[in-house]
Design a protein around this motif. Structure first.
Motif, PDB file in Angstrom:
ATOM      1  N   ASP A 168      42.545  43.598  44.548  1.00 49.22           N
ATOM      2  CA  ASP A 168      42.197  43.034  45.686  1.00 49.22           C
ATOM      3  C   ASP A 168      42.639  41.577  45.860  1.00 49.22           C
ATOM      4  O   ASP A 168      42.420  40.693  44.838  1.00 49.22           O
ATOM      5  CB  ASP A 168      40.708  42.834  45.874  1.00 49.22           C
ATOM      6  CG  ASP A 168      40.052  42.279  47.445  1.00 49.22           C
ATOM      7  OD1 ASP A 168      41.032  42.023  47.983  1.00 49.22           O
ATOM      8  OD2 ASP A 168      38.884  42.095  47.372  1.00 49.22           O
ATOM      9  N   ARG A 169      43.347  41.009  46.907  1.00 49.25           N
ATOM     10  CA  ARG A 169      44.035  39.939  47.147  1.00 49.25           C
ATOM     11  C   ARG A 169      42.933  38.834  46.872  1.00 49.25           C
ATOM     12  O   ARG A 169      43.249  37.635  46.820  1.00 49.25           O
ATOM     13  CB  ARG A 169      44.977  39.795  48.251  1.00 49.25           C
ATOM     14  CG  ARG A 169      46.194  39.059  48.169  1.00 49.25           C
ATOM     15  CD  ARG A 169      46.664  38.592  49.150  1.00 49.25           C
ATOM     16  NE  ARG A 169      47.306  37.189  48.804  1.00 49.25           N
ATOM     17  CZ  ARG A 169      48.220  36.992  48.109  1.00 49.25           C
ATOM     18  NH1 ARG A 169      49.051  37.755  47.653  1.00 49.25           N
ATOM     19  NH2 ARG A 169      48.330  35.791  47.686  1.00 49.25           N
ATOM     20  N   PRO A 192      39.458  40.910  34.956  1.00 46.98           N
ATOM     21  CA  PRO A 192      37.858  41.674  35.388  1.00 46.98           C
ATOM     22  C   PRO A 192      37.976  42.569  36.519  1.00 46.98           C
ATOM     23  O   PRO A 192      37.116  43.634  36.348  1.00 46.98           O
ATOM     24  CB  PRO A 192      37.194  40.361  35.619  1.00 46.98           C
ATOM     25  CG  PRO A 192      38.013  39.188  35.530  1.00 46.98           C
ATOM     26  CD  PRO A 192      39.441  39.755  35.346  1.00 46.98           C
ATOM     27  N   THR A 193      38.662  42.608  37.377  1.00 46.53           N
ATOM     28  CA  THR A 193      38.634  43.668  38.580  1.00 46.53           C
ATOM     29  C   THR A 193      39.413  45.019  38.258  1.00 46.53           C
ATOM     30  O   THR A 193      38.683  46.038  38.483  1.00 46.53           O
ATOM     31  CB  THR A 193      39.382  43.097  39.705  1.00 46.53           C
ATOM     32  OG1 THR A 193      39.129  41.812  40.056  1.00 46.53           O
ATOM     33  CG2 THR A 193      39.194  44.044  40.733  1.00 46.53           C
ATOM     34  N   VAL A 194      40.540  44.662  37.373  1.00 46.22           N
ATOM     35  CA  VAL A 194      41.022  46.058  36.870  1.00 46.22           C
ATOM     36  C   VAL A 194      40.774  46.672  35.922  1.00 46.22           C
ATOM     37  O   VAL A 194      41.436  47.721  35.269  1.00 46.22           O
ATOM     38  CB  VAL A 194      42.576  45.893  37.080  1.00 46.22           C
ATOM     39  CG1 VAL A 194      43.232  45.612  38.666  1.00 46.22           C
ATOM     40  CG2 VAL A 194      43.215  44.795  36.257  1.00 46.22           C
ATOM     41  N   LEU A 195      39.991  45.998  34.922  1.00 44.64           N
ATOM     42  CA  LEU A 195      39.471  46.565  33.454  1.00 44.64           C
ATOM     43  C   LEU A 195      39.187  48.112  33.514  1.00 44.64           C
ATOM     44  O   LEU A 195      39.818  48.637  32.446  1.00 44.64           O
ATOM     45  CB  LEU A 195      38.576  45.680  32.875  1.00 44.64           C
ATOM     46  CG  LEU A 195      38.551  45.544  31.401  1.00 44.64           C
ATOM     47  CD1 LEU A 195      40.181  44.876  31.146  1.00 44.64           C
ATOM     48  CD2 LEU A 195      37.324  44.479  30.922  1.00 44.64           C
TER      49      LEU A 195
ATOM     50  N   ARG B  77      31.689  41.020  37.886  1.00 49.43           N
ATOM     51  CA  ARG B  77      31.354  39.667  36.817  1.00 49.43           C
ATOM     52  C   ARG B  77      29.896  39.418  37.248  1.00 49.43           C
ATOM     53  O   ARG B  77      29.525  39.475  38.677  1.00 49.43           O
ATOM     54  CB  ARG B  77      32.248  38.697  37.294  1.00 49.43           C
ATOM     55  CG  ARG B  77      33.489  39.051  36.528  1.00 49.43           C
ATOM     56  CD  ARG B  77      34.433  38.151  36.132  1.00 49.43           C
ATOM     57  NE  ARG B  77      34.336  37.528  34.940  1.00 49.43           N
ATOM     58  CZ  ARG B  77      34.763  36.400  34.345  1.00 49.43           C
ATOM     59  NH1 ARG B  77      35.416  35.705  35.041  1.00 49.43           N
ATOM     60  NH2 ARG B  77      34.664  36.260  32.945  1.00 49.43           N
ATOM     61  N   ASN B  78      29.122  38.645  36.506  1.00 47.37           N
ATOM     62  CA  ASN B  78      27.876  38.232  37.219  1.00 47.37           C
ATOM     63  C   ASN B  78      28.157  36.965  38.037  1.00 47.37           C
ATOM     64  O   ASN B  78      29.125  36.295  37.891  1.00 47.37           O
ATOM     65  CB  ASN B  78      26.862  38.056  35.964  1.00 47.37           C
ATOM     66  CG  ASN B  78      27.418  36.865  34.934  1.00 47.37           C
ATOM     67  OD1 ASN B  78      27.838  36.114  35.279  1.00 47.37           O
ATOM     68  ND2 ASN B  78      27.086  37.099  33.797  1.00 47.37           N
ATOM     69  N   ALA B  79      27.180  36.609  38.456  1.00 45.57           N
ATOM     70  CA  ALA B  79      26.966  35.592  39.575  1.00 45.57           C
ATOM     71  C   ALA B  79      27.342  34.198  38.823  1.00 45.57           C
ATOM     72  O   ALA B  79      28.145  33.388  39.099  1.00 45.57           O
ATOM     73  CB  ALA B  79      25.635  35.150  40.257  1.00 45.57           C
ATOM     74  N   LEU B  80      26.672  33.983  37.583  1.00 46.12           N
ATOM     75  CA  LEU B  80      27.258  32.662  36.749  1.00 46.12           C
ATOM     76  C   LEU B  80      28.644  32.501  36.444  1.00 46.12           C
ATOM     77  O   LEU B  80      29.294  31.554  36.823  1.00 46.12           O
ATOM     78  CB  LEU B  80      26.366  32.813  35.398  1.00 46.12           C
ATOM     79  CG  LEU B  80      26.504  31.435  34.568  1.00 46.12           C
ATOM     80  CD1 LEU B  80      25.896  30.191  35.355  1.00 46.12           C
ATOM     81  CD2 LEU B  80      25.680  31.555  33.377  1.00 46.12           C
TER      82      LEU B  80
END
Lengths: 267, 205
Positions: A168-169, A192-195, B77-80
């Protein structure tokens, strides 16, 4: 309210395929005729030669299970070749994927360079890499590991770069506004998005690499492929069948295990 | 705090902004209203550098942050962590692999400001839309922004969550920030903003 019959509309004329379609079909057929001839494709030969296959099967049955221990040992080595070949290619594949993806690299020259390296590594078959490394480190599993590291870097790097391209952009834009640099955006928005997809592709490659390391054994890179090759050369087809049954087991186990984990990852 | 003069922008021959002016004082909450295609979002995106204007001047007295309609948090991911990422612009690369403790503490106070300190360790994807938008505002605070640009911040939210977000934006203006929000709901604009700017759709050039 009166209902009047709708006026009859003239149906549009049926359209025939354009001439270019006919040409494409003709070329398609011609190429297949050429291929049929060049590969000496002949069902008659297969039927005529059934006795050869029958002899082969007769000699290979019943399987000689005396080699089962050796076979299992070699299968574990094959598994290890696939495993190391996959894990050791992670850092290279990740670095090249980050450079090749337009989500993480904006410099066009860097993207092009990384893509060129990846497609070179991908286009050289692992068997060819294995033959090259055998000349350097001698026959054995190590050459197989090296071959897989090189080829898998190319394939997995490309798959990973594509997964990053599709991320996602939005989160990338959001971090760009905070003043984050390219590497920081890669670290905190893209990765983190594509892991989960990267992990899923990694398991898929492990699966493929274990099967490839079998073929690498045939060219001298150790493992159970080497035993299969040996038993064929010695005409001990009964031993070969044992090895093949073990291979079947190995492939099914790895395939099921990686499929199970991938399902859990939702990738 | 924020001054835009004569901003021009066109996409492939279609003019969306032709001499747009806007000036926002510290502590002021301005709402931009107008039909789709009137260049509201484009104006905001030009201010934060997501679009390059064709002409005009933009002066920001400090640090401008943006809040999006689609929120754009990293859902896994978490909010923090999401709030901490607002600080990336002032962190050297070697300190940004794992957020340093001082950034985490600052991010916690930003989450506290938007009323979500108790959800700090929840994955953003598990928060409601309104909560997510407040986390995104906390990320803007962690950026130490004094100008907040909100591009349709409540369009994807239910009425109750929309009111919460509008109250929060109003409160931030009360703290002395300059806030500009693109809105599609005139009632919300007139209730919460100090000033409403109507933009007209550009006629195709």
């Amino acid at each position: 309210m009166s209902v009047t019959a709708a006026p009859k509309l003239a149906a549009p004329r049926r359209r025939w395929p354009a001439p270019v379609v006919w040409v494409a079909v003709a070329v398609f057929l011609a190429v297949h005729v050429l291929a049929w001839q060049a590969t000496e494709f002949s069902p008659a030969t297969l039927i005529a030669g059934w006795e050869g296959m029958a002899d082969f099967l007769a000699e290979s049955l019943p399987p000689d299970f005396s080699v089962l221990g050796k076979s299992l040992e070699a299968a574990v080595i094959t598994l290890y070749i696939g495993l190391l070949g996959t894990t050791f290619s992670i850092p290279f594949a990740l670095a090249l994927a980050l450079l090749a993806s337009r989500a993480t690299t904006s410099a066009a020259w860097a993207q092009q360079a990384a893509r060129a390296v990846l497609s070179f590594l991908r286009s050289v078959p692992d068997v060819v890499f294995a033959l090259i490394f055998v000349t350097a480190v001698g026959l054995g599993p190590f050459a197989g590991v090296l071959a897989l590291v090189f080829h898998n870097t190319g394939v997995m790097g490309k798959l990973w770069a594509e997964a990053m391209d599709e991320s996602d952009r939005g989160p990338r834009d959001a971090l760009e506004v905070t003043g984050a640099s390219g590497p920081q955006i890669a670290l905190h928005a893209v990765l983190p998005t594509v892991l989960p997809s990267l992990a899923g592709l990694l398991l898929y490659r492990l699966d493929v690499n274990v099967r490839s390391s079998l073929v690498l054994g045939l060219v001298g890179a150790g493992g159970i492929g080497f035993l299969i090759n040996q038993s064929i050369k010695l005409f001990r087809f009964d031993k070969m069948v044992t090895h093949i049954l073990v291979v079947l087991l190995l492939v099914v186990v790895v395939d099921q295990a990686s499929g199970w984990v991938r399902k859990r990852l939702g990738a | 705090m924020l001054t835009i003069r004569g901003l021009r922008k066109s996409f492939g021959g279609r003019t969306v902004l032709d001499g747009f002016d806007l000036s926002v004082e510290p502590g002021e909450f301005v709402a931009l209203l107008g039909p789709n295609g009137s260049g509201k979002s484009t104006a905001l995106r030009c201010v934060v550098g997501l679009e390059t204007p064709d002409g005009g001047e933009i002066e920001v007295g400090g640090n401008a942050a943006m809040v999006f309609q689609k929120i754009h948090l990293v859902g896994r991911r978490n909010a923090l962590d999401n709030v901490c990422s607002g600080a990336l612009g002032r962190l050297a690369l070697h300190r940004s692999f794992f957020f340093p403790q001082d950034v985490r503490e600052e991010a916690m106070s930003c989450l506290e400001r938007v009323g979500l300190a108790d959800r700090a360790l929840d994955r953003c994807a598990r928060l409601s839309g309104g909560q997510q938008q407040r986390v995104a505002i906390a990320r803007a605070l962690c950026q130490r922004a004094n100008v907040i640009l909100a591009d349709e911040p409540v369009s994807a939210l239910d009425p109750q969550a929309a009111v919460q977000v509008m109250e929060l934006l109003q409160a931030l203006a009360g703290d002395g920030m300059a806030v500009v929000a693109v809105l599609h709901q005139p009632e919300l604009a007139h209730t919460y903003a100090h000033r409403v700017v109507e933009m007209k759709a550009m006629v195709a050039a």
